[in-house]
Design a protein around this motif. Structure first.
Motif, short mmCIF file in Angstrom:
data_model
loop_
_atom_site.label_atom_id
_atom_site.label_comp_id
_atom_site.label_asym_id
_atom_site.label_seq_id
_atom_site.Cartn_x
_atom_site.Cartn_y
_atom_site.Cartn_z
N VAL A 102 0.92 -0.50 0.41
CA VAL A 102 0.05 0.18 -0.48
C VAL A 102 0.76 0.98 -0.56
N ALA A 103 0.69 1.94 -1.21
CA ALA A 103 1.54 2.93 -1.40
C ALA A 103 1.16 4.29 0.27
N GLN A 107 -2.48 0.11 -4.54
CA GLN A 107 -1.69 -0.52 -3.94
C GLN A 107 -1.31 -1.62 -4.88
N ARG A 108 -0.81 -2.18 -4.74
CA ARG A 108 0.14 -3.20 -6.15
C ARG A 108 0.41 -4.48 -5.20
N ARG A 109 0.99 -5.08 -6.32
CA ARG A 109 0.82 -6.22 -5.94
C ARG A 109 2.65 -6.80 -6.62
N VAL A 110 2.84 -8.16 -5.36
CA VAL A 110 4.04 -7.88 -5.29
C VAL A 110 4.66 -9.76 -5.25
N GLU A 111 5.05 -10.47 -6.32
CA GLU A 111 4.94 -11.45 -5.82
C GLU A 111 6.34 -11.85 -5.33
N VAL A 112 6.32 -13.25 -4.21
CA VAL A 112 6.84 -13.43 -3.69
C VAL A 112 7.97 -14.77 -2.88
N ARG A 113 9.27 -15.04 -2.87
CA ARG A 113 9.36 -16.72 -2.25
C ARG A 113 9.26 -16.65 -1.38
N VAL A 164 9.58 -5.29 -6.84
CA VAL A 164 10.21 -4.40 -6.28
C VAL A 164 9.57 -4.26 -3.92
N LEU A 165 9.82 -4.99 -3.21
CA LEU A 165 10.01 -5.16 -2.45
C LEU A 165 11.46 -4.26 -1.07
#
Length: 513
Positions: A448-449, A454-460, A478-479
């Motif tokens: 959440v900016a 809002q933007r989704r970030v794929e993570v492992r 980007v995280l």
């Protein structure tokens, strides 16, 4: 004066118009409260704007902890249960004196109690007692006794290490005298065996002397006979003088052999005669000072195999029990934090061993000799174990502190926090509830900016612990540390947190761990 009526009529008209306008305005306002447009009605029927729950992305070392309870105990715990066998016609053994109190300090050579008038004392040693030690015995347990007595100033003289000889007899007799008791004799026959052996030697010596005298008499009778003229006679001995026979020589030889056998038997009896160390009278401890943990018995208690006293020795350690789901996370060498909630004392420690079977078995990091000592028990003297009391079923674990623990912690229940896993250095971590899995199978977090976008970030996902999970951005996402990620949605109407709008916020995507 003719204009006055006209002016009055005008005023009335103005007032009427104003009143009418006011009434019309009130009617319009009332209608506005009742009449709503379709858009306004739909907006009012819609749910209120969601209230997002967020948490910051952190960059730190993530540790996965296993928390359990443990008890501070000494490295060795011994249940003192003397196995005293009452002799024929004797009464059942009972405790006749208690010479220490609970939590008392025990020193080397200290008498702990009396059973039927006999002492039970503590000596230094790691090998459990399993037999009575009598003169003539050999073995590692004899060598341990010699070392223990030597440390108390009672040397074993010229006896070889591990051989219970004259020097060890003297040392044991001296030790018993120092604590105010007489040692029990190795032979309970009142010295009858020794008397018999000595009598046999005396009889053999006399028999040999008699045989020799008889032989000498025969030899004298067979000396050459001289005639009155001085010429030796060759006609044989005078009548009445027997000739020396082979039978007389055999008699002397056999008497010598019998004497030799009697003396050998006497030496054997002498070697095994003297003071003995009954297994029921000694408790071996790893070190001193030791501590008395408990005394369930009292003066007059019958001694029937149950523990009459529990004594602990050695450095304080913490013993806990791992459950099945915890065992796979804990192994020797992992770091542990000890917390005494009673005193607030904390201490750093390390997992020393973890058992491989429920409620026992050889522990990882433990030598086979240590395990044998635990399993062997003390059949005749005392029962030795590494846990003073039975605990919950599970996998026993031993934790060794980096520095010696305060003796006042002995017996306390403490909290153990085991660092079961950690990231390799600092890493990006988010709350587990920030992880969600989409319909496409991807694991994502929602950022959440500041403006609310809002933007989704794929993570492992990686290591999890203490409610957090390590994440690594994928696909160019980007995280960064400090970003706010959605952990849930609060319903503003009920103010009750609900599931993550992006998915099941409580889902722990730890499969990538």
């Amino acid at each position: 004066m003719a204009d006055a009526p006209v002016l009055a009529r005008r005023r009335i008209w103005v007032i009427a118009v104003a009143v009418g306008a006011l009434a019309l305005s009130g009617s319009a306002a009332g209608a506005s409260l009742v009449i709503k447009s379709p858009a306004q009605a739909a907006a009012e029927r819609a749910a209120p704007a969601p209230d997002l729950l967020t948490a910051p992305v952190e960059r730190r070392v993530l540790k996965d902890s296993v928390i359990l309870r443990g008890t501070v105990r000494a490295g060795q715990s011994v249940d003192v249960s003397p196995s005293v066998t009452a002799g024929e016609g004797a009464a059942t053994p009972v405790v006749t004196k208690l010479l220490v109190a609970p939590r008392a300090t025990v020193t080397d050579g200290k008498v702990l109690l009396e059973v039927s008038g006999r002492p039970v004392f503590a000596l230094r040693g790691a090998l459990p007692v399993y037999r009575d030690l009598k003169p003539g015995a050999t073995g590692d347990d004899v060598a341990q006794l010699q070392r223990s007595l030597g440390e108390l100033g009672h040397r074993s003289g010229d006896d070889p290490p591990g051989t219970f000889g004259p020097g060890t007899k003297a040392a044991l007799t001296g030790f018993y005298a120092s604590i105010g008791y007489d040692p029990l004799p190795a032979h309970a026959d009142g010295g009858e065996a020794l008397k018999t052996a000595r009598d046999a030697v005396t009889a053999a010596e006399r028999a040999l002397q008699d045989a020799q005298d008889a032989q000498d008499e025969m030899a004298a009778a067979n000396e050459p006979f001289l005639s009155p003229t001085g010429i030796a006679s060759t006609g044989g001995p005078p009548a009445g003088k027997p000739a020396t026979s082979k039978a007389a020589k055999r008699a002397v030889q056999r008497a010598r052999e019998d004497l030799g056998s009697a003396r050998t038997d006497l030496a054997a009896v002498l070697a095994t005669d003297g003071p003995m160390l009954p297994a029921a009278e000694v408790v071996y401890l790893d070190g001193f000072p030791a501590r008395v943990d408990s005394i369930p018995a009292h003066v007059g208690s019958k001694v029937s195999g149950a523990a009459v006293m529990t004594v602990s020795a050695g450095a304080l350690v913490v013993r806990g029990t791992l459950q099945e789901y915890q065992k796979g996370l804990v192994r020797p060498g992992q770091r542990v934090q000890i917390l005494s909630e009673v005193s607030g004392v904390t201490a750093a420690a390390t997992v020393a061993s973890v058992a491989t079977s429920v409620d026992g078995g050889q522990a990882q990091g433990q030598t086979s000799g240590e395990q044998q000592d635990q399993d062997q028990g003390q059949d005749q003297g005392q029962s030795q174990g590494r846990d003073g009391a039975a605990g919950p079923r599970g996998y026993p674990m031993v934790v060794g502190p980096d520095q010696p623990l305060d003796p006042q912690l002995a017996g306390q229940d403490v909290r153990l926090t085991v660092e079961a896993a950690s990231t390799d250095g600092v890493a990006l971590v988010v709350p587990v509830t920030a992880i969600s899995a989409g319909a496409d199978g991807r694991t994502v977090v929602t950022v959440v900016a500041k403006g609310g976008a809002q933007r989704r970030v794929e993570v492992r996902p990686g290591t999890t612990g203490d409610g957090f999970v390590e994440v690594v951005p994928l696909g160019g996402g980007v995280l960064a540390e400090g970003d706010r990620v959605v952990t849930g949605v609060r319903d503003t109407s009920s103010r009750t947190p609900s599931k993550d709008a992006a998915g099941d916020g409580s889902k722990d995507a730890s499969s990538g761990r």
